[in-house]
Design a protein around this motif. Structure first.
Motif, PDB file in Angstrom:
ATOM      1  N   SER A  13      34.103  45.457  49.564  1.00  0.00           N
ATOM      2  CA  SER A  13      32.980  44.983  50.475  1.00  0.00           C
ATOM      3  C   SER A  13      31.659  44.247  49.691  1.00  0.00           C
ATOM      4  CB  SER A  13      32.282  46.321  50.976  1.00  0.00           C
ATOM      5  OG  SER A  13      31.746  47.128  50.043  1.00  0.00           O
ATOM      6  N   ILE A  14      31.831  44.249  48.769  1.00  0.00           N
ATOM      7  CA  ILE A  14      30.844  43.261  47.567  1.00  0.00           C
ATOM      8  C   ILE A  14      31.516  42.138  47.017  1.00  0.00           C
ATOM      9  CG2 ILE A  14      29.263  43.668  45.576  1.00  0.00           C
ATOM     10  CD1 ILE A  14      29.482  46.717  46.434  1.00  0.00           C
ATOM     11  N   SER A  15      32.643  42.215  46.683  1.00  0.00           N
ATOM     12  CA  SER A  15      32.962  41.150  45.741  1.00  0.00           C
ATOM     13  C   SER A  15      34.685  41.109  45.503  1.00  0.00           C
ATOM     14  CB  SER A  15      32.249  41.121  44.241  1.00  0.00           C
ATOM     15  OG  SER A  15      32.980  39.976  43.402  1.00  0.00           O
ATOM     16  N   PRO A  16      35.280  40.716  46.639  1.00  0.00           N
ATOM     17  CA  PRO A  16      36.817  40.942  46.690  1.00  0.00           C
ATOM     18  C   PRO A  16      37.452  39.946  45.875  1.00  0.00           C
ATOM     19  CG  PRO A  16      35.734  40.049  48.679  1.00  0.00           C
ATOM     20  CD  PRO A  16      34.707  40.481  48.061  1.00  0.00           C
ATOM     21  N   GLN A  17      36.791  38.961  45.520  1.00  0.00           N
ATOM     22  CA  GLN A  17      37.660  37.961  44.804  1.00  0.00           C
ATOM     23  C   GLN A  17      37.480  38.046  43.113  1.00  0.00           C
ATOM     24  OE1 GLN A  17      34.539  37.685  45.601  1.00  0.00           O
ATOM     25  NE2 GLN A  17      33.066  37.291  43.769  1.00  0.00           N
ATOM     26  N   SER A  18      37.067  39.402  42.784  1.00  0.00           N
ATOM     27  CA  SER A  18      36.957  39.729  41.463  1.00  0.00           C
ATOM     28  C   SER A  18      38.174  40.119  40.819  1.00  0.00           C
ATOM     29  CB  SER A  18      35.718  40.895  41.163  1.00  0.00           C
ATOM     30  OG  SER A  18      34.692  40.384  41.548  1.00  0.00           O
ATOM     31  N   GLU A  19      38.584  39.849  39.484  1.00  0.00           N
ATOM     32  CA  GLU A  19      39.622  40.175  38.822  1.00  0.00           C
ATOM     33  C   GLU A  19      39.443  41.679  38.474  1.00  0.00           C
ATOM     34  OE1 GLU A  19      42.505  38.341  38.495  1.00  0.00           O
ATOM     35  OE2 GLU A  19      41.733  36.513  39.124  1.00  0.00           O
ATOM     36  N   PHE A  20      40.240  42.294  38.466  1.00  0.00           N
ATOM     37  CA  PHE A  20      40.216  43.987  38.055  1.00  0.00           C
ATOM     38  C   PHE A  20      41.479  44.361  36.890  1.00  0.00           C
ATOM     39  CE2 PHE A  20      41.250  48.501  38.843  1.00  0.00           C
ATOM     40  CZ  PHE A  20      39.951  48.777  38.315  1.00  0.00           C
ATOM     41  N   PHE A  21      40.863  44.912  36.102  1.00  0.00           N
ATOM     42  CA  PHE A  21      41.867  45.606  35.099  1.00  0.00           C
ATOM     43  C   PHE A  21      41.686  46.927  34.857  1.00  0.00           C
ATOM     44  CE2 PHE A  21      40.689  41.156  34.255  1.00  0.00           C
ATOM     45  CZ  PHE A  21      41.775  40.346  34.190  1.00  0.00           C
ATOM     46  N   THR A  22      43.028  47.806  34.535  1.00  0.00           N
ATOM     47  CA  THR A  22      42.765  49.244  34.196  1.00  0.00           C
ATOM     48  C   THR A  22      43.106  49.441  32.603  1.00  0.00           C
ATOM     49  OG1 THR A  22      45.016  49.428  34.816  1.00  0.00           O
ATOM     50  CG2 THR A  22      43.495  49.954  36.450  1.00  0.00           C
ATOM     51  N   GLU A  23      43.383  48.409  32.109  1.00  0.00           N
ATOM     52  CA  GLU A  23      43.612  48.445  30.426  1.00  0.00           C
ATOM     53  C   GLU A  23      42.582  47.177  29.593  1.00  0.00           C
ATOM     54  OE1 GLU A  23      47.521  46.713  30.867  1.00  0.00           O
ATOM     55  OE2 GLU A  23      48.321  48.695  30.525  1.00  0.00           O
TER      56      GLU A  23
END
Length: 315
Positions: A43-53
């Motif tokens: 809802s804020i920045s859906p284009q952001s890359e996301f990492f769990t490592e």
């Protein structure tokens, strides 16, 4: 438009940083957290890359440096307290300025280390000290400055924010990670007191355990009895069953009302940082010194008139 990354994206405070990045017209490029409960990003920045490592996040951020228009300008840090220092140091070495939640670091020695890394990298660390932007706090500061120079205000600070059993199963309940209740929930209040009343002259602890703490602080312009707790049993009877949080600051018998006005303070903090008026390492030093002294102190009985009533009730 500046390029941001966010470390600690699944934390409680992270959405305020995400909204502040968006509301100031900037771009959240990437976010990292070991937990993947970060749907708020949609809802804020859906284009952001996301990492769990972290390694993958680091490699992505490092690769951005090859092209100046893509490189990170800022890294915002909302990770657990014990990870602030390594996350700040890494972010500076990635060539970014840093915006970090409080407590910035646990000890003044680590502030000195960060100052060295600032010099090595040419980048800067900013601390979120949002109470310094609150209208009621600013008005009180003006009132204190307008009073005669030899006047000391008598202050009673009480903050009870009820937490369930989950708290002690999380990093917040581990003093090696949160640095204890006075640091974890109190550091911004100690910064506020310094901001309003000047240099700390005396710091005495009257009570300290895993769930609550109380003591006496004397500043240039104030004598402060304080009590902090995450134990719902400490709530005053008139709020039990109505609210789970009790916040009170009484100055010379007059209550300071500042329950409202918190919502936009992170955005205000970001606006000030982006305008070159952010609070840096030295601004954070006073409250870090204060919580370090509290955390390492031995509780004493206390002089009459210096002990908070809620501490007296525990005896």
């Amino acid at each position: 438009m500046k390029n941001f990354a966010l470390i600690g994206a699944a934390g409680y405070i992270a959405p305020r940083h995400m909204r502040a990045i968006k509301d100031t017209g900037n771009n959240l490029i990437a976010a990292y957290d070991i937990n993947d409960s970060v749907g708020i990003i949609d809802s804020i920045s859906p284009q952001s890359e996301f990492f769990t490592e972290f390694e993958r996040f680091y490699n992505f951020a490092a690769a951005l440096k090859r092209k100046p228009s893509d490189a990170l300008d800022y890294v915002s840090i909302c990770s657990p307290n014990h990870l602030h220092y390594p996350h700040i140091a890494t972010s500076l070495r990635l060539g970014a300025d840093v915006i970090c939640e409080k407590p910035l670091v646990p000890t003044p020695d680590l502030l000195d280390e960060l100052a060295l890394i600032e010099k090595e990298t040419g980048r800067k660390v900013y601390n979120i000290l949002q109470l310094r932007h609150h209208d009621a706090i600013l008005k009180l500061k003006e009132k204190v400055q307008a009073a005669r120079s030899d006047k000391k205000f008598d202050v009673e600070l009480t903050y009870i924010t009820s937490r369930g059993k989950w708290y002690f199963e999380s990093w917040k309940g581990d003093p090696k990670k949160s640095y204890g209740v006075a640091t974890n929930i109190g550091v911004h209040f100690y910064d506020m007191l310094h901001f309003i009343f000047g240099k700390l002259e005396n710091n005495v602890v009257h009570y300290l355990d895993d769930a609550k703490a109380g003591g006496f602080l004397e500043y240039e312009r104030a004598r402060v009895r304080w009590f902090l707790s995450i134990d719902a049993k400490d709530l005053p009877s008139h709020v039990v069953g109505k609210k789970t949080t009790y916040r009170s600051i009484n100055i010379d018998g007059e209550e300071l009302e500042f329950s409202d006005g918190f919502t936009e303070l992170h955005t205000t903090s970001y606006q000030e940082i982006l305008a070159g008026r952010g609070y840096g390492l030295e601004d954070a030093r006073h409250c870090i010194e204060t919580v370090t002294a509290i955390r390492t102190a031995s509780a004493v009985h206390g002089s009459a008139g210096e002990v908070h009533p809620f501490v007296l009730a525990l005896r």
